[in-house]
Design a protein around this motif. Structure first.
Motif, PDB file in Angstrom:
ATOM      1  N   UNK A 191       0.840  -1.200   0.000  1.00 17.74           N
ATOM      2  CA  UNK A 191       0.000   0.000   0.000  1.00 17.74           C
ATOM      3  C   UNK A 191       0.874   1.249   0.000  1.00 17.74           C
ATOM      4  N   UNK A 192       1.985   1.197   0.732  1.00 11.03           N
ATOM      5  CA  UNK A 192       2.877   2.349   0.752  1.00 11.03           C
ATOM      6  C   UNK A 192       3.476   2.601  -0.627  1.00 11.03           C
ATOM      7  N   UNK A 193       3.794   1.536  -1.366  1.00  8.76           N
ATOM      8  CA  UNK A 193       4.301   1.711  -2.728  1.00  8.76           C
ATOM      9  C   UNK A 193       3.255   2.415  -3.592  1.00  8.76           C
ATOM     10  N   UNK A 194       1.982   2.054  -3.417  1.00  8.19           N
ATOM     11  CA  UNK A 194       0.919   2.757  -4.141  1.00  8.19           C
ATOM     12  C   UNK A 194       0.856   4.221  -3.736  1.00  8.19           C
ATOM     13  N   UNK A 195       1.014   4.502  -2.444  1.00  7.28           N
ATOM     14  CA  UNK A 195       1.019   5.897  -1.997  1.00  7.28           C
ATOM     15  C   UNK A 195       2.176   6.658  -2.656  1.00  7.28           C
ATOM     16  N   UNK A 196       3.311   6.009  -2.759  1.00  4.41           N
ATOM     17  CA  UNK A 196       4.472   6.663  -3.366  1.00  4.41           C
ATOM     18  C   UNK A 196       4.180   7.048  -4.810  1.00  4.41           C
ATOM     19  N   UNK A 197       3.655   6.104  -5.591  1.00  8.03           N
ATOM     20  CA  UNK A 197       3.504   6.351  -7.035  1.00  8.03           C
ATOM     21  C   UNK A 197       2.248   7.122  -7.383  1.00  8.03           C
ATOM     22  N   UNK A 198       1.301   7.266  -6.438  1.00  7.89           N
ATOM     23  CA  UNK A 198       0.076   8.025  -6.735  1.00  7.89           C
ATOM     24  C   UNK A 198      -0.008   9.359  -6.004  1.00  7.89           C
ATOM     25  N   UNK A 199       0.699   9.491  -4.865  1.00 11.71           N
ATOM     26  CA  UNK A 199       0.543  10.688  -4.031  1.00 11.71           C
ATOM     27  C   UNK A 199       1.841  11.391  -3.676  1.00 11.71           C
ATOM     28  N   UNK A 200       2.862  10.627  -3.332  1.00 13.10           N
ATOM     29  CA  UNK A 200       4.034  11.217  -2.668  1.00 13.10           C
ATOM     30  C   UNK A 200       5.104  11.733  -3.619  1.00 13.10           C
ATOM     31  N   UNK A 201       5.290  11.086  -4.749  1.00 12.53           N
ATOM     32  CA  UNK A 201       6.211  11.646  -5.736  1.00 12.53           C
ATOM     33  C   UNK A 201       5.635  12.966  -6.237  1.00 12.53           C
ATOM     34  N   UNK A 202       6.442  14.015  -6.266  1.00 11.53           N
ATOM     35  CA  UNK A 202       5.914  15.338  -6.616  1.00 11.53           C
ATOM     36  C   UNK A 202       6.809  16.038  -7.630  1.00 11.53           C
ATOM     37  N   UNK A 203       7.071  15.356  -8.734  1.00 13.66           N
ATOM     38  CA  UNK A 203       7.971  15.885  -9.750  1.00 13.66           C
ATOM     39  C   UNK A 203       7.230  16.577 -10.894  1.00 13.66           C
ATOM     40  N   UNK A 204       6.011  16.169 -11.155  1.00 14.58           N
ATOM     41  CA  UNK A 204       5.327  16.619 -12.364  1.00 14.58           C
ATOM     42  C   UNK A 204       4.584  17.935 -12.140  1.00 14.58           C
ATOM     43  N   UNK A 205       4.498  18.732 -13.196  1.00 20.81           N
ATOM     44  CA  UNK A 205       3.892  20.058 -13.096  1.00 20.81           C
ATOM     45  C   UNK A 205       2.385  19.997 -12.887  1.00 20.81           C
ATOM     46  N   UNK A 206       1.717  18.989 -13.441  1.00 32.14           N
ATOM     47  CA  UNK A 206       0.258  18.986 -13.491  1.00 32.14           C
ATOM     48  C   UNK A 206      -0.406  18.041 -12.495  1.00 32.14           C
ATOM     49  N   UNK A 207       0.372  17.202 -11.797  1.00 32.90           N
ATOM     50  CA  UNK A 207      -0.269  16.251 -10.875  1.00 32.90           C
ATOM     51  C   UNK A 207       0.769  15.701  -9.909  1.00 32.90           C
ATOM     52  N   UNK A 208       0.294  15.203  -8.773  1.00 31.99           N
ATOM     53  CA  UNK A 208       1.140  14.444  -7.868  1.00 31.99           C
ATOM     54  C   UNK A 208       1.249  13.007  -8.383  1.00 31.99           C
ATOM     55  N   UNK A 209       2.242  12.287  -7.884  1.00 31.29           N
ATOM     56  CA  UNK A 209       2.413  10.905  -8.286  1.00 31.29           C
ATOM     57  C   UNK A 209       3.019  10.758  -9.671  1.00 31.29           C
ATOM     58  N   UNK A 210       3.164   9.513 -10.095  1.00 33.69           N
ATOM     59  CA  UNK A 210       3.775   9.208 -11.387  1.00 33.69           C
ATOM     60  C   UNK A 210       2.747   8.997 -12.483  1.00 33.69           C
ATOM     61  N   UNK A 211       1.457   8.972 -12.120  1.00 31.49           N
ATOM     62  CA  UNK A 211       0.394   8.810 -13.109  1.00 31.49           C
ATOM     63  C   UNK A 211       0.595   7.544 -13.935  1.00 31.49           C
ATOM     64  N   UNK A 212       0.700   6.413 -13.248  1.00 30.94           N
ATOM     65  CA  UNK A 212       0.941   5.143 -13.920  1.00 30.94           C
ATOM     66  C   UNK A 212      -0.371   4.529 -14.414  1.00 30.94           C
ATOM     67  N   UNK A 213      -0.250   3.561 -15.317  1.00 32.92           N
ATOM     68  CA  UNK A 213      -1.438   2.887 -15.831  1.00 32.92           C
ATOM     69  C   UNK A 213      -2.063   1.998 -14.762  1.00 32.92           C
TER      70      UNK A 213
END
Length: 396
Positions: free
Chosen positions: A125-147
């Motif tokens: 679940x924490x890995x999901x939090x990382x890739x959907x919420x916690x990574x903050x690199x993109x200009x238009x959204x949090x997370x990595x926006x994965x499929x």
């Protein structure tokens, strides 16, 4: 690109991403996922997170990053042989440990205990939090926006979380589903009662193959066991006997590498043969049919599965619970527990974490503290411990 089988996941049929993106002229959607994971901050941090032996002890022990790369290579090999989408298998393999804490499983156990009053801590679940919420690199959204398929694989690569009737299953049967799942933004329902794709199943078994082989290597480097100690151990024993018989006079490190590579090769070949037979017997003709098959299809043969469990028991008794390992394990658990308590009590967290933590209390603050600690590398956790307690633990 290799021809994929009918039961492989297909990027064109994906439910997509939470945030729409334009098509890429050079990469499939699963390739884009893989690349986003590799370029993430959380992925780089794996270099300084413990696998089994604390990274600062030296001797070229594996860390979370080297382990992840080994899993990825094995996953691609199996996926290719089975006619699956290699990029999706690799994306799941590369992301499967992004939710792990510093100090390996010791840190995870400590953080789970600390979070018990607030719903506990689960690394998937924490890995999901990382890739959907916690990574903050993109200009238009949090997370990595994965499929959707990669998110599903991260959460369910070890199997469904629920029985078809809605009862929690497996590791969640006793205490229920891990906290925080409802707060994770996803493009579509992750369907917790179905199996994941074959690509995710491949990543899961590649994880087992990788750590069985490299934990033997690391245990030998740490002088906890000798090669001959494995002679009577299923899965490893026959291969050790072969190598010692054929190469009795070469250096131990060469003998060890020969054992390791033969173990990986035979395990991979066993999984490929067994999985092909399972897929054929199940009659699955699509990725959706795989999800509804009602059982895991990518697995060891029954004989290899029994031997693999015996090897795991040997490693648990002789390596993971060896006092030379347990001393730093106990110390690192104490570090995580004391950091958590201090942040929950009165200590400010640096940067955006402190700002977020000051705005909430109770379970909400606990989740922020858990996010902060889980993202730490081993050295950073020790630096924070030094800052807060004016002491530095000795792991010996």
């Amino acid at each position: 690109m290799n021809q994929t089988a009918s039961y492989a996941s297909r990027p064109a049929l994906s439910p997509g991403r939470l945030h729409g993106t334009g098509p890429s002229p050079t990469r499939s959607e699963f390739q884009r996922d893989r690349d986003r994971i590799i370029h993430s901050t959380a992925f780089r941090r794996l270099q300084h997170k413990t696998q089994v032996f604390l990274h600062h002890e030296g001797r070229h022990f594996r860390n979370r990053l080297t382990h992840t790369l080994e899993v990825s290579q094995i996953a691609r090999s199996i996926a290719r042989a089975l006619g699956l989408d290699e990029d999706l298998a690799e994306a799941v393999a590369l992301s499967h440990d992004l939710g792990h804490t510093p100090f390996g499983h010791a840190g995870e156990r400590a953080l789970d205990r600390a979070m018990a009053p607030h719903g506990g801590f689960d690394h998937n679940v924490q890995a999901l939090r990382v890739v959907t919420l916690l990574e903050n690199r993109y200009a238009e959204h949090d997370g990595l926006n994965l499929t959707w398929e990669t998110l599903e694989g991260i959460l369910k690569h070890n199997g469904p979380l629920l029985h078809p009737d809605g009862r929690p299953r497996g590791r969640y049967a006793e205490h229920g589903l891990p906290a925080g799942l409802d707060a994770i933004p996803v493009p579509a329902d992750l369907r917790l009662a179905t199996h994941a794709s074959l690509e995710a199943q491949v990543a899961a078994i590649a994880d087992d193959i990788a750590y069985n082989a490299h934990d033997i290597d690391d245990a030998l480097r740490a002088d906890l066991v000798s090669l001959r100690d494995f002679l009577d151990v299923p899965m490893a024993g026959p291969i050790v006997a072969e190598v010692l018989g054929r190469y009795p006079d070469i250096a131990v490190k060469r003998q060890t590498h020969e054992v390791q590579r033969r173990m990986i090769t035979r395990a991979v070949e066993d999984v490929i043969a067994t999985s092909r037979a399972n897929i054929a017997a199940a009659g699955v003709a699509s990725a959706e049919a795989v999800r509804l098959a009602g059982r895991t299809l990518v697995m060891f043969s029954p004989q290899a599965a029994v031997a693999e469990q015996a090897l795991k028991r040997f490693l648990f008794e002789r390596v993971y619970r060896h006092e030379a390992v347990m001393v730093p394990v106990r110390e690192s658990e104490a570090v995580v527990e004391r950091l958590f308590a201090r942040y929950m009590d009165d200590a400010d967290m640096p940067g955006r974490w402190g700002e977020a933590g000051r705005a909430v209390s109770g379970p909400a603050r606990a989740r922020i503290v858990a996010d902060f600690i889980a993202g730490m590398t081993d050295p950073y956790a020790l630096d924070e411990y030094q800052r807060l307690f004016d002491a530095r633990p000795e792991f010996r």
